[in-house]
Motif scaffolding. Structure first.
Motif, PDB file in Angstrom:
ATOM      1  N   GLU A  78     -14.871 -34.145 -26.150  1.00 23.01           N
ATOM      2  CA  GLU A  78     -15.020 -33.390 -27.395  1.00 23.01           C
ATOM      3  C   GLU A  78     -15.398 -34.305 -28.560  1.00 23.01           C
ATOM      4  O   GLU A  78     -14.805 -35.382 -28.720  1.00 23.01           O
ATOM      5  CB  GLU A  78     -13.707 -32.679 -27.715  1.00 23.01           C
ATOM      6  CG  GLU A  78     -13.830 -31.661 -28.836  1.00 23.01           C
ATOM      7  CD  GLU A  78     -12.593 -30.803 -28.917  1.00 23.01           C
ATOM      8  OE1 GLU A  78     -12.537 -29.748 -28.264  1.00 23.01           O
ATOM      9  OE2 GLU A  78     -11.647 -31.213 -29.626  1.00 23.01           O
ATOM     10  N   LYS A  79     -16.363 -33.858 -29.302  1.00 25.23           N
ATOM     11  CA  LYS A  79     -16.813 -34.573 -30.511  1.00 25.23           C
ATOM     12  C   LYS A  79     -17.809 -33.660 -31.213  1.00 25.23           C
ATOM     13  O   LYS A  79     -18.477 -32.874 -30.546  1.00 25.23           O
ATOM     14  CB  LYS A  79     -17.525 -35.883 -30.112  1.00 25.23           C
ATOM     15  CG  LYS A  79     -18.003 -36.750 -31.259  1.00 25.23           C
ATOM     16  CD  LYS A  79     -18.804 -37.946 -30.713  1.00 25.23           C
ATOM     17  CE  LYS A  79     -19.233 -38.873 -31.818  1.00 25.23           C
ATOM     18  NZ  LYS A  79     -20.196 -38.251 -32.745  1.00 25.23           N
ATOM     19  N   GLU A  80     -17.947 -33.782 -32.479  1.00 22.90           N
ATOM     20  CA  GLU A  80     -18.989 -33.026 -33.174  1.00 22.90           C
ATOM     21  C   GLU A  80     -20.343 -33.408 -32.579  1.00 22.90           C
ATOM     22  O   GLU A  80     -20.583 -34.594 -32.310  1.00 22.90           O
ATOM     23  CB  GLU A  80     -18.945 -33.427 -34.654  1.00 22.90           C
ATOM     24  CG  GLU A  80     -19.568 -32.406 -35.569  1.00 22.90           C
ATOM     25  CD  GLU A  80     -19.448 -32.859 -37.026  1.00 22.90           C
ATOM     26  OE1 GLU A  80     -20.493 -33.048 -37.648  1.00 22.90           O
ATOM     27  OE2 GLU A  80     -18.299 -33.040 -37.464  1.00 22.90           O
ATOM     28  N   ASN A  81     -21.210 -32.424 -32.328  1.00 19.41           N
ATOM     29  CA  ASN A  81     -22.548 -32.697 -31.780  1.00 19.41           C
ATOM     30  C   ASN A  81     -22.470 -33.448 -30.436  1.00 19.41           C
ATOM     31  O   ASN A  81     -23.236 -34.373 -30.160  1.00 19.41           O
ATOM     32  CB  ASN A  81     -23.357 -33.518 -32.790  1.00 19.41           C
ATOM     33  CG  ASN A  81     -24.847 -33.395 -32.558  1.00 19.41           C
ATOM     34  OD1 ASN A  81     -25.340 -32.347 -32.138  1.00 19.41           O
ATOM     35  ND2 ASN A  81     -25.585 -34.464 -32.801  1.00 19.41           N
ATOM     36  N   ALA A  82     -21.512 -33.015 -29.602  1.00 21.42           N
ATOM     37  CA  ALA A  82     -21.134 -33.777 -28.406  1.00 21.42           C
ATOM     38  C   ALA A  82     -22.297 -34.024 -27.442  1.00 21.42           C
ATOM     39  O   ALA A  82     -22.488 -35.156 -26.984  1.00 21.42           O
ATOM     40  CB  ALA A  82     -20.009 -33.042 -27.679  1.00 21.42           C
ATOM     41  N   VAL A  83     -23.064 -32.992 -27.112  1.00 22.72           N
ATOM     42  CA  VAL A  83     -24.104 -33.142 -26.082  1.00 22.72           C
ATOM     43  C   VAL A  83     -25.129 -34.192 -26.503  1.00 22.72           C
ATOM     44  O   VAL A  83     -25.418 -35.142 -25.763  1.00 22.72           O
ATOM     45  CB  VAL A  83     -24.789 -31.781 -25.789  1.00 22.72           C
ATOM     46  CG1 VAL A  83     -26.068 -31.966 -24.986  1.00 22.72           C
ATOM     47  CG2 VAL A  83     -23.821 -30.870 -25.034  1.00 22.72           C
ATOM     48  N   GLU A  84     -25.658 -34.041 -27.701  1.00 21.95           N
ATOM     49  CA  GLU A  84     -26.700 -34.955 -28.169  1.00 21.95           C
ATOM     50  C   GLU A  84     -26.154 -36.376 -28.371  1.00 21.95           C
ATOM     51  O   GLU A  84     -26.774 -37.360 -27.952  1.00 21.95           O
ATOM     52  CB  GLU A  84     -27.281 -34.415 -29.479  1.00 21.95           C
ATOM     53  CG  GLU A  84     -28.581 -35.065 -29.857  1.00 21.95           C
ATOM     54  CD  GLU A  84     -29.076 -34.569 -31.215  1.00 21.95           C
ATOM     55  OE1 GLU A  84     -28.722 -33.441 -31.614  1.00 21.95           O
ATOM     56  OE2 GLU A  84     -29.802 -35.347 -31.872  1.00 21.95           O
ATOM     57  N   ASP A 122     -25.757 -27.463 -24.357  1.00 21.89           N
ATOM     58  CA  ASP A 122     -24.435 -26.850 -24.543  1.00 21.89           C
ATOM     59  C   ASP A 122     -24.124 -25.903 -23.394  1.00 21.89           C
ATOM     60  O   ASP A 122     -22.994 -25.862 -22.891  1.00 21.89           O
ATOM     61  CB  ASP A 122     -24.400 -26.068 -25.857  1.00 21.89           C
ATOM     62  CG  ASP A 122     -24.478 -26.991 -27.064  1.00 21.89           C
ATOM     63  OD1 ASP A 122     -24.232 -28.202 -26.900  1.00 21.89           O
ATOM     64  OD2 ASP A 122     -24.789 -26.486 -28.153  1.00 21.89           O
ATOM     65  N   GLU A 123     -25.143 -25.146 -22.969  1.00 17.61           N
ATOM     66  CA  GLU A 123     -24.949 -24.183 -21.884  1.00 17.61           C
ATOM     67  C   GLU A 123     -24.536 -24.911 -20.600  1.00 17.61           C
ATOM     68  O   GLU A 123     -23.578 -24.520 -19.929  1.00 17.61           O
ATOM     69  CB  GLU A 123     -26.249 -23.405 -21.674  1.00 17.61           C
ATOM     70  CG  GLU A 123     -26.100 -22.247 -20.727  1.00 17.61           C
ATOM     71  CD  GLU A 123     -27.445 -21.653 -20.319  1.00 17.61           C
ATOM     72  OE1 GLU A 123     -28.493 -22.145 -20.790  1.00 17.61           O
ATOM     73  OE2 GLU A 123     -27.423 -20.722 -19.503  1.00 17.61           O
ATOM     74  N   ASN A 124     -25.266 -25.973 -20.268  1.00 13.86           N
ATOM     75  CA  ASN A 124     -24.933 -26.716 -19.045  1.00 13.86           C
ATOM     76  C   ASN A 124     -23.594 -27.449 -19.170  1.00 13.86           C
ATOM     77  O   ASN A 124     -22.879 -27.607 -18.178  1.00 13.86           O
ATOM     78  CB  ASN A 124     -26.056 -27.684 -18.685  1.00 13.86           C
ATOM     79  CG  ASN A 124     -27.234 -26.961 -18.064  1.00 13.86           C
ATOM     80  OD1 ASN A 124     -27.075 -25.871 -17.541  1.00 13.86           O
ATOM     81  ND2 ASN A 124     -28.414 -27.549 -18.143  1.00 13.86           N
TER      82      ASN A 124
END
Ligand code: GDP
Length: 140
Positions: A78-84, A122-124
């Motif tokens: 978890e983190k802000e803007n996690a995926v990117e 995000d979906e994946n």
């Protein structure tokens, strides 16, 4: 809106080399919180299911064999803007092209044995996290 969660695996090459702790340390130092974590080993069938989206690619059979060849660590982060932000932290798929200081640049052995997985959307991230963890196995 960007999700604040992503999913990662420390792949068999990095686990086998004893780099799991160092990689998790880099992940935490980059500001990610571990919401769920487990050590496990995929069967070839489960690896095939996880990477189903790559079924048509020439390296699919090798990838499934490699990903089931030894233990891995799976985690939700978890983190802000996690995926990117996590994709930036791990670097390019091929470590030869990965930026200095990235996890793959430091730990990956090859384009296949590239130390870590990071969700690409995000979906994946949600699908992949659910592949490994029930709602009772992660911080809600
Ligand atoms: P990622 O999102 O950076 O992990 O890259 P991809 O989604 O394109 O590929 C999934 C995984 O397949 C990679 O992380 C590698 O482990 C493996 N892979 C990708 N490209 C190749 C390739 O050209 N050859 C082989 N052997 N494996 C590859």
């Amino acid at each position: 809106m960007a999700s604040n969660r992503t999913f990662t695996m420390i792949k068999p090459d990095a686990f086998e080399a004893g780099n799991s702790g160092a990689i998790l340390k880099m992940i935490e130092e980059a500001g990610f919180k571990i919401i769920a974590v487990k050590a496990t080993q995929l069967t070839p069938e489960l690896a095939g299911k996880f990477y189903e989206v790559h079924a048509a690619r020439p390296f699919y059979a090798d990838l499934c064999k490699y990903m089931s060849s030894g233990p891995i660590i799976a985690a939700i982060l978890e983190k802000e803007n996690a995926v990117e932000d996590f994709r930036t932290l791990i670097g390019a798929t091929n470590p030869a092209n990965a930026a200095e200081g990235t996890i793959r640049k430091i730990f990956a052995k090859s384009i296949e044995a590239n130390a870590v997985h990071g969700s690409d959307s995000d979906e994946n991230a949600a699908i992949e996290g659910s592949f490994y963890f029930s709602q009772f196995e992660r911080i809600s």
